[in-house]
Design a protein around this motif. Structure first.
Motif, PDB file in Angstrom:
ATOM      1  N   PHE A  23      37.936  46.873  18.581  1.00 59.21           N
ATOM      2  CA  PHE A  23      38.319  45.546  19.059  1.00 59.21           C
ATOM      3  C   PHE A  23      37.084  44.662  19.031  1.00 59.21           C
ATOM      4  N   SER A  24      37.235  43.461  18.551  1.00 57.85           N
ATOM      5  CA  SER A  24      36.136  42.516  18.477  1.00 57.85           C
ATOM      6  C   SER A  24      36.127  41.653  19.735  1.00 57.85           C
ATOM      7  N   VAL A  25      35.062  41.779  20.539  1.00 58.06           N
ATOM      8  CA  VAL A  25      34.958  41.043  21.798  1.00 58.06           C
ATOM      9  C   VAL A  25      34.256  39.705  21.588  1.00 58.06           C
ATOM     10  N   GLN A  26      34.406  38.790  22.557  1.00 65.85           N
ATOM     11  CA  GLN A  26      33.823  37.452  22.449  1.00 65.85           C
ATOM     12  C   GLN A  26      32.387  37.376  22.944  1.00 65.85           C
ATOM     13  N   TYR A  27      32.010  38.283  23.835  1.00 61.28           N
ATOM     14  CA  TYR A  27      30.686  38.214  24.454  1.00 61.28           C
ATOM     15  C   TYR A  27      29.935  39.526  24.272  1.00 61.28           C
ATOM     16  N   VAL A  28      28.647  39.426  24.040  1.00 61.37           N
ATOM     17  CA  VAL A  28      27.819  40.597  23.747  1.00 61.37           C
ATOM     18  C   VAL A  28      27.816  41.607  24.894  1.00 61.37           C
ATOM     19  N   GLN A  30      30.177  42.567  26.649  1.00 62.17           N
ATOM     20  CA  GLN A  30      31.426  43.338  26.670  1.00 62.17           C
ATOM     21  C   GLN A  30      31.439  44.438  25.614  1.00 62.17           C
ATOM     22  N   ALA A  31      30.460  44.447  24.746  1.00 65.87           N
ATOM     23  CA  ALA A  31      30.488  45.322  23.567  1.00 65.87           C
ATOM     24  C   ALA A  31      29.874  46.687  23.821  1.00 65.87           C
ATOM     25  N   ASP A  32      30.410  47.668  23.102  1.00 61.04           N
ATOM     26  CA  ASP A  32      29.801  48.998  23.036  1.00 61.04           C
ATOM     27  C   ASP A  32      28.757  49.029  21.924  1.00 61.04           C
ATOM     28  N   LEU A  77      33.432  45.962  19.711  1.00 59.05           N
ATOM     29  CA  LEU A  77      32.365  45.491  18.845  1.00 59.05           C
ATOM     30  C   LEU A  77      32.075  44.015  19.090  1.00 59.05           C
ATOM     31  N   PHE A  78      30.812  43.670  18.967  1.00 62.48           N
ATOM     32  CA  PHE A  78      30.413  42.262  18.967  1.00 62.48           C
ATOM     33  C   PHE A  78      29.684  41.999  17.661  1.00 62.48           C
TER      34      PHE A  78
END
Length: 111
Positions: A23-28, A30-32, A77-78
């Motif tokens: 999943f592509s997140v909007q904020y860094v 939030q990313a793995d 992912l970001f």
């Protein structure tokens, strides 16, 4: 002893059974994993093929399914703007058989 083998089997097979639903997140924050898309295949750590259906997703072999919701994904992912910000550099390929790791030292990022 039997408990040791049971736990070992669960850990071993549990790692290998993970599909690459992302999943592509909007904020860094939030990313793995922070990802950068490179222009050329030889610059990539991983060559990625986007599959159409969830059941086609691979087991850490570069076949990714992008989910609609973050809670459905194995990895969030970001996509960063600059190469030096990335944990993982990827290149999107046109054919499924082209997908795979070029730099196996980064493979742990997607487990």
């Amino acid at each position: 002893m039997k408990l040791f083998f049971t736990i070992s089997a669960i850990l071993l097979f549990g790692i290998n059974c993970k599909a690459q639903k992302v999943f592509s997140v909007q904020y860094v924050n939030q990313a793995d994993v922070k990802v950068f898309v490179v222009d050329y295949e030889n610059q990539a750590d991983l060559k990625v093929y986007k599959v159409k259906y969830q059941n086609q997703a691979g087991k850490n072999d570069g076949k990714w399914f992008f989910t609609k919701y973050a809670n459905q994904a194995d990895k969030k992912l970001f996509f960063v703007e600059y190469k030096n910000q990335a944990d993982l550099k990827i290149f999107f390929v046109d054919y499924e058989n082209q997908a795979g790791w070029r730099n196996k030292s980064k493979q742990h990022l997607m487990y």
